[in-house]
Motif scaffolding. Structure first.
Motif, short mmCIF file in Angstrom:
data_model
loop_
_atom_site.label_atom_id
_atom_site.label_comp_id
_atom_site.label_asym_id
_atom_site.label_seq_id
_atom_site.Cartn_x
_atom_site.Cartn_y
_atom_site.Cartn_z
N ILE A 128 32.97 7.60 -43.70
CA ILE A 128 34.31 7.33 -43.17
C ILE A 128 34.57 8.18 -41.93
O ILE A 128 34.84 9.39 -42.04
N ASP A 129 34.51 7.54 -40.79
CA ASP A 129 34.75 8.25 -39.52
C ASP A 129 36.16 8.76 -39.43
O ASP A 129 36.41 9.92 -39.14
N ASN A 130 37.08 7.84 -39.64
CA ASN A 130 38.49 8.15 -39.42
C ASN A 130 39.24 8.05 -40.74
O ASN A 130 39.59 6.97 -41.20
N ALA A 131 39.49 9.21 -41.34
CA ALA A 131 40.06 9.23 -42.69
C ALA A 131 41.48 8.65 -42.71
O ALA A 131 41.89 8.00 -43.68
N TRP A 132 42.21 8.89 -41.65
CA TRP A 132 43.58 8.38 -41.58
C TRP A 132 43.59 6.85 -41.54
O TRP A 132 44.33 6.20 -42.28
N HIS A 133 42.74 6.29 -40.69
CA HIS A 133 42.62 4.84 -40.64
C HIS A 133 42.21 4.28 -42.00
O HIS A 133 42.78 3.29 -42.47
#
Lengths: 203, 203
Positions: free
Chosen positions: B150-155
């Motif tokens: 998961i690159d972007n945890a917020w996304h």
DNA sequence: CAAAATAAACTAGACAGTCCAGTTTGATCT
DNA sequence: AGATCAAACTGGACTGTCTAGTTTATTTTG
């Protein structure tokens, strides 16, 4: 037989437009019949002669605005580049759900869903269900053409659309002071389209 | 010297509870101060002595109910079985967003977001933002521990949570007559968890 | 001429907020 | 402990405003 004079259709439209404006901007309770009449440039009595009551006018207004909601308009000809197709869809969907009209009517229908379930049902059928159906058809085609591996097109459509709402929709719904930049929104959409394609890739 | 008698804290609570009930059930406009007083078993004057105005009482009520919203409570100890963890999370999230209390306060805050942005902001911070943050932390851990990519945890948190809302949330929001069965909801959640894991699988 | 539209006054009820006269309560003073 | 006093509380009446909907008398128009 006798030359009966019919009610003025133009005035009916004026009243309806005025009602749509006020109901969607202020909600049912806060929109007064006096102001609706005034903004329609029509006497209050004329309002009551065209629409019997505030409730009737409310129904008519919501029905009208739901019927006029412009919807996705997917073209499903060339699906060979799903990345491109889905990104366009996501962008178009974002435009639609952030339009002032759609937001207003969404808000009021959700709020009045307890007191006026008929009204919220009209919206539910006209907007979210309709769009989900359209997208589900697209998903089914992507599967048929073996571009993506989508078992359940309805689920995939729900996943796709809900996902695309992201943070932007919450900010609109709650009218936050801070807003995502168009760049941030676009990044999110692209990320999500890529993610979607990975999740449904043909293996 | 000077006589100090403090206001009755019990009555304050009675008033606040009554206000929470009526505001969340009926909305700001439809809830009358007379009825709030009556349901609180207190005189109208006492309401005004504790809370200066209807607005003040409204703010206090929303603040109180937002503070008391119970939230996800993720345990992030053993993440080795992401399928299991994420399904639990999805199920817990579904419970939370379908609770009567959460639905009512969501509805009223969204509706009043134009007239009372402070109020909708309180909810926004207390509920969706808070939950998304919690889930983003989980996503970050799944990435750290190389369980998912998961690159972007917020996304990823936004994608996950929005996706899980699915059709159920729309039906609640618009108070539809027909409702998904628990079985259908569960199928959707399982489908979506699987999809999520595929989309963020380690290569 | 008859139906449609108008303006304006009107009814009846709701509501926020205030006022008031009288009662309870509890802390302080003797 | 008993007297005192101010603040909290009560219930009900009251003000001013707003609203949905009606009535009426008049004018417009096909």
């Amino acid at each position: 037989m006798v030359n009966k004079r019919s009610k003025n259709e133009t005035k009916r439209k004026q009243i309806l437009n005025s009602a749509i404006d006020l109901f969607t901007e202020q909600g049912y309770a806060a929109a007064s019949m006096d102001l609706i009449a005034k903004n329609a440039d029509v006497s209050k009595q004329t309002v009551y002669s065209h629409f019997g009551s505030k409730d009737d006018l409310f129904f008519a207004a919501i029905e009208q605005v739901c019927a006029s909601l412009h919807i996705l308009d997917l073209s499903m000809d060339d699906l060979s580049d799903p990345q491109h197709i889905l990104l366009q869809l996501a962008q178009r969907f974002t435009e639609v759900i952030t339009s002032k009209q759609a937001c207003s009517v969404h808000k009021i229908c959700a709020f009045e869903s307890g007191a006026y379930p008929q009204v919220s049902d009209i919206f539910y059928q006209a907007a979210p269900l309709r769009v989900t159906n359209e997208v589900a058809q697209l998903m089914a085609k992507l599967h048929e053409q073996k571009i993506l591996n989508i078992d359940n097109a309805w689920h995939a459509a729900l996943q796709f659309l809900n996902m695309m709402k992201g943070e932007l929709w919450m900010q609109i719904e709650f009218n936050t002071k801070e807003r995502l930049t168009p760049q941030e929104v676009d990044d999110y959409l692209r990320d999500s389209v890529d993610f979607f394609i990975r999740g449904y890739a043909i293996k």
